[in-house]
Design a protein around this motif. Structure first.
Motif, PDB file in Angstrom:
ATOM      1  N   HIS A 267      33.725  38.695   5.179  1.00 22.64           N
ATOM      2  CA  HIS A 267      34.249  37.848   4.096  1.00 22.64           C
ATOM      3  C   HIS A 267      34.978  36.611   4.633  1.00 22.64           C
ATOM      4  O   HIS A 267      34.688  35.485   4.216  1.00 22.64           O
ATOM      5  N   ASP A 268      35.901  36.815   5.562  1.00 18.18           N
ATOM      6  CA  ASP A 268      36.690  35.686   6.073  1.00 18.18           C
ATOM      7  C   ASP A 268      35.815  34.680   6.822  1.00 18.18           C
ATOM      8  O   ASP A 268      35.968  33.458   6.663  1.00 18.18           O
ATOM      9  N   GLU A 269      34.894  35.186   7.635  1.00 18.68           N
ATOM     10  CA  GLU A 269      33.983  34.293   8.359  1.00 18.68           C
ATOM     11  C   GLU A 269      33.090  33.515   7.390  1.00 18.68           C
ATOM     12  O   GLU A 269      32.822  32.324   7.588  1.00 18.68           O
ATOM     13  N   SER A 270      32.660  34.187   6.345  1.00 21.40           N
ATOM     14  CA  SER A 270      31.799  33.542   5.357  1.00 21.40           C
ATOM     15  C   SER A 270      32.540  32.429   4.626  1.00 21.40           C
ATOM     16  O   SER A 270      31.999  31.336   4.409  1.00 21.40           O
ATOM     17  N   VAL A 271      33.789  32.701   4.256  1.00 20.15           N
ATOM     18  CA  VAL A 271      34.580  31.683   3.556  1.00 20.15           C
ATOM     19  C   VAL A 271      34.828  30.487   4.461  1.00 20.15           C
ATOM     20  O   VAL A 271      34.788  29.329   4.014  1.00 20.15           O
TER      21      VAL A 271
END
Length: 288
Positions: A267-271
């Motif tokens: 999630h964090d990498e995607s954001v």
């Protein structure tokens, strides 16, 4: 209304029970249709949830199956509840199936998209560009109506008790410029805003992952809070979606989704990727 207690879920649960009880009573569809003085196809469509059943017909069927007392009254009440009209009935020319009603009652949604931002996360201008492109013969009024319906559907994610929503997207979704640069900047910013909500998880399958389990196309897995309501898969297409409810089919798509999550950025990498692309496009750079 609590999650899992809407009219479409009630109709689906009643349909399943009517089929189970008929089979337990060792009656054929033809025998039931003769008792009700209707066509066998009507009974079949009731049992598959394609049409609703009138409470009086439900009562007749249940009595024929030997059901009485509290069980009978609870199932007849389901028939009453299933006749309620949800907000989506005002958009009957847009939502022609039971999909939106089931989505409204789900407590978990797992979506995969290979080409488009998921509908629940689209901005108005992005949705307008997508619908206009996919329906080149549609009038301005029809496009406006469809966009309005999509925006109304999105309230699902901001209501008091929203479902958990996990959206996995191919990286191509973010890099395809839809509606022009300004629209894409706005859309990517919308994704970053949505990602801050605790019930929403976004993941991007990067180009570097190579071939992956979702390359055949988009799908959505709907989960419900009551164990009596099994998960269902909705496979979308331009000509209309199809529901998959057989346990083996649902397991296959659930496994596909887990494989997609495993090869996607977290999630964090995607954001961070989405945010980077938003700044790049805003600065005049190509998303590619």
């Amino acid at each position: 209304m609590a999650r899992g207690h809407g009219p479409e879920v009630g109709k689906r649960r009643l349909a399943s029970e009517l089929r189970r009880l008929r089979e337990a009573a060792e009656l054929t569809i033809g025998e039931v249709s003769g008792h009700l003085r209707c066509s066998a196809s009507k009974v079949s469509r009731i049992e598959t949830g394609h049409v609703g059943v009138r409470p009086q017909d439900a009562r007749s069927m249940l009595r024929l199956y030997g059901v009485d007392g509290q069980e009978l009254e609870e199932l007849v009440q389901l028939a009453h509840d299933a006749r309620a009209r949800g907000w989506w009935h005002a958009y009957s020319e847009v939502f022609t199936g039971s999909f939106v009603g089931l989505e409204a009652d789900a407590d978990s949604l797992r979506a995969f998209q290979a080409l488009l931002i998921p509908g629940l996360l689209q901005t108005r201008r992005y949705a307008n560009a997508v619908i206009s492109a996919m329906r080149p013969n549609a009038s301005d009024a029809e496009i406006k109506r469809r966009v309005s319906a999509r925006m109304r559907r999105q309230r699902l994610l901001t209501e008091a008790s929203p479902p958990s929503y996990v959206a996995v997207m191919d990286e191509a979704v973010l890099r395809r410029e839809v509606g022009g640069r300004e629209v894409m900047v706005e859309q990517l910013a919308r994704l970053c805003d949505a990602a801050r909500l605790p019930h929403i998880t976004l993941q991007v399958v990067p180009f570097g992952a190579g071939a992956h389990a979702g390359m055949e196309g988009p799908f959505l897995i709907l989960g419900f809070p009551d164990e009596a309501d099994a998960d269902v898969v909705y496979v979308d297409s331009t000509t209309g979606g199809v529901f998959l409810e057989e346990p083996e089919e649902v397991r296959r798509y659930s496994l596909m989704f887990e494989h997609l999550r495993a090869c996607a950025l977290d999630h964090d990498e995607s954001v961070r990727l989405i945010s980077h692309l938003a700044f790049a496009v805003q600065g005049g750079e190509s998303a590619m």
